[in-house]
Design a protein around this motif. Structure first.
Motif, PDB file in Angstrom:
ATOM      1  N   MET A   5       0.861  -1.174   0.000  1.00 49.67           N
ATOM      2  CA  MET A   5       0.000   0.000   0.000  1.00 49.67           C
ATOM      3  C   MET A   5       0.903   1.231   0.000  1.00 49.67           C
ATOM      4  SD  MET A   5      -2.732  -1.413   2.781  1.00 49.67           S
ATOM      5  CE  MET A   5      -1.468  -2.111   3.841  1.00 49.67           C
ATOM      6  N   ASN A   6       0.701   2.118  -0.950  1.00 54.63           N
ATOM      7  CA  ASN A   6       1.520   3.318  -1.090  1.00 54.63           C
ATOM      8  C   ASN A   6       0.916   4.430  -0.240  1.00 54.63           C
ATOM      9  OD1 ASN A   6       3.128   1.965  -2.991  1.00 54.63           O
ATOM     10  ND2 ASN A   6       1.704   2.490  -4.619  1.00 54.63           N
ATOM     11  N   LEU A   7       1.687   4.909   0.739  1.00 53.13           N
ATOM     12  CA  LEU A   7       1.209   5.920   1.683  1.00 53.13           C
ATOM     13  C   LEU A   7       2.096   7.153   1.633  1.00 53.13           C
ATOM     14  CD1 LEU A   7      -0.516   6.874   4.125  1.00 53.13           C
ATOM     15  CD2 LEU A   7       1.097   5.643   5.601  1.00 53.13           C
ATOM     16  N   VAL A   8       1.469   8.304   1.395  1.00 57.29           N
ATOM     17  CA  VAL A   8       2.131   9.604   1.454  1.00 57.29           C
ATOM     18  C   VAL A   8       1.667  10.286   2.736  1.00 57.29           C
ATOM     19  CG1 VAL A   8       2.317  11.900   0.404  1.00 57.29           C
ATOM     20  CG2 VAL A   8       2.207   9.859  -1.055  1.00 57.29           C
ATOM     21  N   THR A   9       2.622  10.762   3.538  1.00 61.96           N
ATOM     22  CA  THR A   9       2.257  11.544   4.720  1.00 61.96           C
ATOM     23  C   THR A   9       2.751  12.971   4.528  1.00 61.96           C
ATOM     24  OG1 THR A   9       4.297  11.022   5.930  1.00 61.96           O
ATOM     25  CG2 THR A   9       2.413   9.541   6.242  1.00 61.96           C
ATOM     26  N   LEU A  10       1.971  13.916   5.011  1.00 53.79           N
ATOM     27  CA  LEU A  10       2.337  15.332   4.942  1.00 53.79           C
ATOM     28  C   LEU A  10       2.401  15.892   6.355  1.00 53.79           C
ATOM     29  CD1 LEU A  10       0.071  16.319   1.948  1.00 53.79           C
ATOM     30  CD2 LEU A  10       2.557  16.392   1.961  1.00 53.79           C
ATOM     31  N   ASN A  11       3.519  16.514   6.666  1.00 51.92           N
ATOM     32  CA  ASN A  11       3.757  17.125   7.967  1.00 51.92           C
ATOM     33  C   ASN A  11       3.997  18.613   7.755  1.00 51.92           C
ATOM     34  OD1 ASN A  11       6.528  17.895   9.759  1.00 51.92           O
ATOM     35  ND2 ASN A  11       4.778  17.160  10.913  1.00 51.92           N
ATOM     36  N   GLY A  12       3.665  19.411   8.729  1.00 53.17           N
ATOM     37  CA  GLY A  12       3.918  20.848   8.684  1.00 53.17           C
ATOM     38  C   GLY A  12       2.974  21.567   9.617  1.00 53.17           C
ATOM     39  N   VAL A  95      -4.943   1.962  14.012  1.00 53.96           N
ATOM     40  CA  VAL A  95      -6.292   2.134  13.477  1.00 53.96           C
ATOM     41  C   VAL A  95      -6.229   2.592  12.022  1.00 53.96           C
ATOM     42  CG1 VAL A  95      -8.424   3.494  13.657  1.00 53.96           C
ATOM     43  CG2 VAL A  95      -7.375   2.537  15.720  1.00 53.96           C
ATOM     44  N   MET A  96      -5.342   3.543  11.718  1.00 50.78           N
ATOM     45  CA  MET A  96      -5.217   4.011  10.340  1.00 50.78           C
ATOM     46  C   MET A  96      -4.708   2.891   9.437  1.00 50.78           C
ATOM     47  SD  MET A  96      -3.582   7.488   8.809  1.00 50.78           S
ATOM     48  CE  MET A  96      -1.944   6.955   8.365  1.00 50.78           C
ATOM     49  N   HIS A  97      -3.776   2.087   9.913  1.00 52.30           N
ATOM     50  CA  HIS A  97      -3.258   0.957   9.142  1.00 52.30           C
ATOM     51  C   HIS A  97      -4.394  -0.012   8.813  1.00 52.30           C
ATOM     52  CE1 HIS A  97       0.230  -2.196   8.796  1.00 52.30           C
ATOM     53  NE2 HIS A  97      -0.320  -1.922   7.642  1.00 52.30           N
ATOM     54  N   ASP A  98      -5.220  -0.319   9.791  1.00 55.62           N
ATOM     55  CA  ASP A  98      -6.379  -1.188   9.540  1.00 55.62           C
ATOM     56  C   ASP A  98      -7.336  -0.557   8.533  1.00 55.62           C
ATOM     57  OD1 ASP A  98      -5.475  -3.179  11.221  1.00 55.62           O
ATOM     58  OD2 ASP A  98      -6.685  -2.529  12.935  1.00 55.62           O
ATOM     59  N   THR A  99      -7.530   0.742   8.622  1.00 57.99           N
ATOM     60  CA  THR A  99      -8.391   1.446   7.668  1.00 57.99           C
ATOM     61  C   THR A  99      -7.854   1.289   6.251  1.00 57.99           C
ATOM     62  OG1 THR A  99      -9.041   3.063   9.349  1.00 57.99           O
ATOM     63  CG2 THR A  99      -9.347   3.707   7.050  1.00 57.99           C
ATOM     64  N   ILE A 100      -6.556   1.474   6.082  1.00 60.39           N
ATOM     65  CA  ILE A 100      -5.935   1.338   4.758  1.00 60.39           C
ATOM     66  C   ILE A 100      -6.093  -0.095   4.243  1.00 60.39           C
ATOM     67  CG2 ILE A 100      -3.728   1.350   3.528  1.00 60.39           C
ATOM     68  CD1 ILE A 100      -2.874   3.672   5.364  1.00 60.39           C
ATOM     69  N   ARG A 101      -5.848  -1.068   5.096  1.00 61.27           N
ATOM     70  CA  ARG A 101      -5.971  -2.482   4.700  1.00 61.27           C
ATOM     71  C   ARG A 101      -7.376  -2.821   4.223  1.00 61.27           C
ATOM     72  NH1 ARG A 101      -3.364  -4.232   9.860  1.00 61.27           N
ATOM     73  NH2 ARG A 101      -1.184  -4.529   9.381  1.00 61.27           N
ATOM     74  N   VAL A 129       8.212   0.495   9.254  1.00 56.87           N
ATOM     75  CA  VAL A 129       8.536  -0.911   9.479  1.00 56.87           C
ATOM     76  C   VAL A 129       7.417  -1.868   9.068  1.00 56.87           C
ATOM     77  CG1 VAL A 129      10.171  -0.374  11.325  1.00 56.87           C
ATOM     78  CG2 VAL A 129       7.784  -0.881  11.908  1.00 56.87           C
ATOM     79  N   GLN A 130       6.333  -1.351   8.531  1.00 56.23           N
ATOM     80  CA  GLN A 130       5.246  -2.225   8.084  1.00 56.23           C
ATOM     81  C   GLN A 130       5.593  -2.828   6.733  1.00 56.23           C
ATOM     82  OE1 GLN A 130       2.898  -2.949  10.356  1.00 56.23           O
ATOM     83  NE2 GLN A 130       4.137  -1.516  11.560  1.00 56.23           N
ATOM     84  N   GLU A 131       5.602  -4.140   6.642  1.00 54.35           N
ATOM     85  CA  GLU A 131       6.000  -4.819   5.412  1.00 54.35           C
ATOM     86  C   GLU A 131       5.011  -4.617   4.275  1.00 54.35           C
ATOM     87  OE1 GLU A 131       6.890  -8.902   6.239  1.00 54.35           O
ATOM     88  OE2 GLU A 131       8.487  -8.366   7.637  1.00 54.35           O
ATOM     89  N   ASP A 132       3.765  -4.256   4.588  1.00 56.94           N
ATOM     90  CA  ASP A 132       2.765  -4.084   3.537  1.00 56.94           C
ATOM     91  C   ASP A 132       2.562  -2.624   3.129  1.00 56.94           C
ATOM     92  OD1 ASP A 132       1.586  -3.376   5.953  1.00 56.94           O
ATOM     93  OD2 ASP A 132      -0.344  -4.316   5.503  1.00 56.94           O
ATOM     94  N   VAL A 133       3.453  -1.733   3.568  1.00 54.65           N
ATOM     95  CA  VAL A 133       3.319  -0.303   3.268  1.00 54.65           C
ATOM     96  C   VAL A 133       4.616   0.241   2.678  1.00 54.65           C
ATOM     97  CG1 VAL A 133       2.962   2.003   4.271  1.00 54.65           C
ATOM     98  CG2 VAL A 133       1.641   0.057   5.134  1.00 54.65           C
ATOM     99  N   SER A 134       4.485   0.997   1.575  1.00 56.18           N
ATOM    100  CA  SER A 134       5.588   1.805   1.047  1.00 56.18           C
ATOM    101  C   SER A 134       5.294   3.241   1.466  1.00 56.18           C
ATOM    102  CB  SER A 134       5.655   1.720  -0.477  1.00 56.18           C
ATOM    103  OG  SER A 134       6.061   0.441  -0.877  1.00 56.18           O
ATOM    104  N   LEU A 135       6.218   3.857   2.184  1.00 52.56           N
ATOM    105  CA  LEU A 135       5.994   5.180   2.770  1.00 52.56           C
ATOM    106  C   LEU A 135       6.790   6.251   2.042  1.00 52.56           C
ATOM    107  CD1 LEU A 135       4.878   6.933   5.169  1.00 52.56           C
ATOM    108  CD2 LEU A 135       6.997   6.359   6.363  1.00 52.56           C
ATOM    109  N   LEU A 136       6.129   7.366   1.746  1.00 55.43           N
ATOM    110  CA  LEU A 136       6.790   8.577   1.260  1.00 55.43           C
ATOM    111  C   LEU A 136       6.408   9.695   2.225  1.00 55.43           C
ATOM    112  CD1 LEU A 136       8.468  10.193  -0.740  1.00 55.43           C
ATOM    113  CD2 LEU A 136       6.420  10.429  -2.165  1.00 55.43           C
TER     114      LEU A 136
END
Length: 190
Positions: A5-12, A95-101, A129-136
């Motif tokens: 699952m490709n996940l983009v996070t935005l911080n600021g 909870v967010m990880h479960d939502t994405i799944r 560290v989640q094996e099912d997530v690619s993080l940007l």
């Protein structure tokens, strides 16, 4: 085939353009299904239910409205600090990880999950560290002391500067949009 699952996070800081960036990247790439996810979504729903506020009520209005001597936002902070994080500091990430799944994916379409509310290091560390997530991980770090509307930054903003933990860092949302689009192309996510 990439099954992650490709996940983009935005911080600021509050008002720096995280939501604008998320909206624009989706509009620029109509062939990709962008799924908006949030750490605070379950917290918002729980606080609204506790206070008897209908779930369809405006989140922006809810955060600012006084309920029994506290704003909706303060109720959310108190619930987070007083219950969830004491029970499990990674509660909202899980909870967010479960939502994405649980999102049903359309075959032969690219899917990108985007969270525009990342504010804590442990949230990034969890998804790294989640094996099912690619993080940007991305961070907008303005050099000036005002938000895009010319208002001072809200000092009580609970987000932490995570630029040192992010792959992409920009000074404003327009610069982030360009960098994010290029990075998504390089990764083959769009």
């Amino acid at each position: 085939m990439n099954t992650k699952m490709n996940l983009v996070t935005l911080n600021g800081p509050l008002g720096c353009g995280k939501t604008w960036t998320a909206d624009r990247i989706a509009a620029m790439n109509p062939d990709v299904l962008f799924h908006r996810v949030s750490w605070q979504d379950c917290l918002r729903k729980a606080a609204m239910a506790l206070l008897g506020v209908p779930i369809h009520f405006s989140y922006d209005v809810f955060k600012q409205t006084d309920y029994y001597g506290k704003t909706g936002r303060q109720w959310m902070i108190d619930m987070s600090e007083g219950f969830a994080k004491q029970h499990d500091p990674l509660f909202f990430s899980k909870v967010m990880h479960d939502t994405i799944r649980n999102v049903i994916r359309v075959p032969r379409k690219k899917h990108v999950f985007i969270a525009d509310s990342n504010g804590f290091e442990n949230e990034l560390d969890y998804f790294r560290v989640q094996e099912d997530v690619s993080l940007l991980a991305c961070s907008i770090e303005p050099l000036h002391l005002q938000d895009r509307r010319g208002l001072p930054w809200i000092e009580s903003d609970s987000r932490f500067n995570l630029a040192h933990k992010c792959t992409l860092v920009a000074e404003d949302s327009t610069e982030m949009l360009g960098k994010l689009n290029a990075a998504l192309q390089r990764r083959g996510w769009i």
